[in-house]
Structure formats: C-alpha cells, structure tokens
Design an enzyme around this catalytic site. Structure first.
Site, mmCIF file in Angstrom:
data_model
loop_
_atom_site.group_PDB
_atom_site.id
_atom_site.type_symbol
_atom_site.label_atom_id
_atom_site.label_comp_id
_atom_site.label_asym_id
_atom_site.label_seq_id
_atom_site.Cartn_x
_atom_site.Cartn_y
_atom_site.Cartn_z
ATOM 1 N N HIS A 68 -8.066 1.211 1.631
ATOM 2 C CA HIS A 68 -7.875 1.013 3.074
ATOM 3 C C HIS A 68 -8.628 2.075 3.881
ATOM 4 O O HIS A 68 -8.036 2.833 4.667
ATOM 5 C CB HIS A 68 -6.386 1.029 3.434
ATOM 6 C CG HIS A 68 -6.084 0.317 4.717
ATOM 7 N ND1 HIS A 68 -4.882 -0.295 4.965
ATOM 8 C CD2 HIS A 68 -6.837 0.117 5.844
ATOM 9 C CE1 HIS A 68 -4.893 -0.830 6.177
ATOM 10 N NE2 HIS A 68 -6.071 -0.586 6.737
ATOM 11 N N GLU B 181 0.842 -1.196 0.000
ATOM 12 C CA GLU B 181 0.000 0.000 0.000
ATOM 13 C C GLU B 181 0.882 1.252 0.000
ATOM 14 O O GLU B 181 1.843 1.309 0.771
ATOM 15 C CB GLU B 181 -0.919 0.004 1.222
ATOM 16 C CG GLU B 181 -1.904 -1.154 1.223
ATOM 17 C CD GLU B 181 -2.823 -1.163 2.445
ATOM 18 O OE1 GLU B 181 -2.771 -0.219 3.261
ATOM 19 O OE2 GLU B 181 -3.602 -2.126 2.583
#
Length: 317
Positions: free
Chosen positions: A275, A256
């Site tokens: 997220h 990420e």
C-alpha cells in the site's frame, strides 16, 4: 480556542499551519479512536489517516465539527452517519493522482515485461535460462481502466504515448480524448490489462469476483492500487492459480497488513507491494496541505471545498 488533533507528520509538513491560524493543536503519531478520546475528546476537528472512526465516537465528542481525511479514500468513515451527527467529512481529491497513476502504469509495465520474474530468477539462482522466456509489448494492447476519476484520467493520459487502446468504465458519463467509455463487462472481455481506480463504497465491494475473472482473457493482467475490498480476494487467488488470468500486481488488500499465511504470498504470478502507491514526497505534501485547509475552512464556518458528505444543517455542531 478550538482544539484540533493533527498527526505529527502533517503538522510538520504544513509548517504548523493550524497553530498559526490560532487553534490549540494536539499532535499524535496516528489519530485513532484510543488516542483521540484519551487526548482530546473535546476536539473540534481531527485530521486523520486511515484508522477507522466508529459511529459511537460522535456521542463522545460533543464539539466535533469535521473529520479531515488526509488522502482520497474515506471508507474508514460512515459518512452518512457522520452527516446525521452534524459532522463534515472531507478528503483531498487529486492530491495523489499523479503518484498513484505513475505507480499503476509502472505495475502494468512490470507485468508486461515480466521484470520482477526475470530479476528474481537471476538474483536467486543466476538463472540465465530465463532469457528463453518471452515478455510483451504493450503497444497495440487494450488497457481497461475501472474508475475514471482523477487517478483513472491520469492513467489514461500517461498511457496515450504508449500506443495502446484505452477503455474505461465509470458509473457516471464522462467524456475523454484519451479513451472510450464502455460497460464493465465489455471492458473485462476486451482488455489485455485491467487497472482499478474506482472508489471503495458498499456498491463497489466485491465488484470484481469469480464471474468477472471468467470474463477476462486468460492472457490478461490485473493491477489494483485502489482498495482491496473492490476485489474478491479468494476468487482472485483461484483465478491466478488456475490460469484464468495471467498475473496481477496488487498494492492494496482486503486485510492490511496482509496476513503472513495469505495465499497471495505463495503465488509466482502475483506482484505485491504494501500500500505504497501514493508514498511520494509530492503527494504527501499535497494531501497534508489539503487536509489542514479543509479543517480550517470548517472551523471558520465555511463550507469545505472537498466535502464528501452534507451534514444536516439543523445538527451542525
């Protein structure tokens, strides 16, 4: 006066709680290794987000007593090494349970109803032919919940009004009026929807891989709002491409931010979000209050309510 490093947002959300307790508070946007060591290597506590804390930091921070994680996951810290170094690690269990559970149930419904696909077809191409496609009721379906902690239990409770059968897998025995505990293979074989809520640990890394996707129905869908490392991402891509499973909704990823060349971005049957499952005002406030409370407890010589490790008492700082 003991120094505490706190993210600016958390300090503001908690109405400068730690300063009011008499600590010397240093605020930063994001407490990462560089900022921590540059601003206050003599800090006694760090209230932190998800930036990793390397094991080499403890020798550079002789006064450090606690790393107070703002959130539930703590896979960015080697908690055993922290314990050996005499440092408490805490988190805020349950603070985001409702928010993440709602998000997971929403994802499940979006996949069942093919809502994103219908919307995209209309927005991009004004494709009313999409009306010929069929979606699904979840009434009568089987939903498998992997991990039955605070979030998993909330998911089961929320689903109780939908007329689904709930199966859940948990590494320890846990009774519930909202479902039946089974082994992981049984859950994967029988579920029409699988939602992941297990903690990321070395033991759960790659828990769902090629073997597990083969066990699932080819009509089944997967939701992951836990951690990306729990799923073997390349194996999931293969399963989605081949039709081994029908679809997936993912809020977390192995890396990420997700790389621009990730094959997940090219899949029509993958619904992706960055997220954000816990990004609600309520969860953010609950987590912030819990994190500063844990820091305060440790600095006052108390055992923190939400410790995720047990420091060696001979090495407690």
């Amino acid at each position: 006066m003991q120094k505490v490093i706190v993210p600016e947002k958390i300090d503001n959300l908690t109405d400068h709680f730690l300063a009011k307790q008499g600590y010397d508070v240093i605020t930063v946007k994001n407490p990462d290794e560089e900022n921590i060591l540059r601003l206050a290597p003599d800090a006694a506590a760090v209230v932190m987000y998800i930036s990793p804390i390397p094991n080499t930091m403890y020798a550079k921070m002789p006064n450090l007593k606690v790393l107070a994680r703002n959130g539930v996951g703590f896979d960015n810290i080697d908690v055993d090494y922290a314990a050996q170094s005499g440092v408490w690690v805490t988190n805020t269990p349950g603070s985001n349970a409702i928010s993440v559970a709602e998000f997971a149930v929403t994802d499940l419904l979006l996949l069942a109803k093919r809502s994103v696909e219908f919307s995209q077809r209309m927005l991009k191409w004004n494709d009313w032919g999409a009306r010929q496609l069929m979606s699904h009721e979840i009434f009568g379906a089987t939903v498998g919940i992997i991990g039955f902690g605070h979030i998993g239990q909330q998911v089961a409770k929320m689903l109780s009004g939908f007329g689904v059968k709930v199966l859940y897998y948990n590494r320890s025995k846990r009774d519930s009026e909202y479902g039946t505990q089974v082994d992981l293979d049984t859950l994967l074989k029988e579920s029409d929807y699988v939602t992941v809520h297990i903690a990321a640990t070395p033991q759960t890394e790659g828990l769902l891989g090629a073997r597990e996707f083969k066990l699932m129905k080819n009509t089944a869908s997967l939701v992951n709002t836990a951690r990306g490392t729990i799923i073997d991402e390349p194996a999931l891509v293969d399963a989605l491409k081949s039709g081994e499973i029908a679809s997936a909704a993912l809020d977390v990823f192995d890396q990420e931010p997700l790389p621009a060349d990730s094959p997940l971005l090219k899949l029509d049957n993958a619904f992706l979000t960055p997220h954000v499952a816990s990004n609600t005002e309520s969860a953010t406030l609950n987590s912030a209050r819990g994190a500063v409370k844990m820091a305060d407890q440790v600095l006052k010589g108390q055992k923190p309510d939400w410790a995720v490790n047990q420091p060696d008492t001979d090495k407690l700082r």
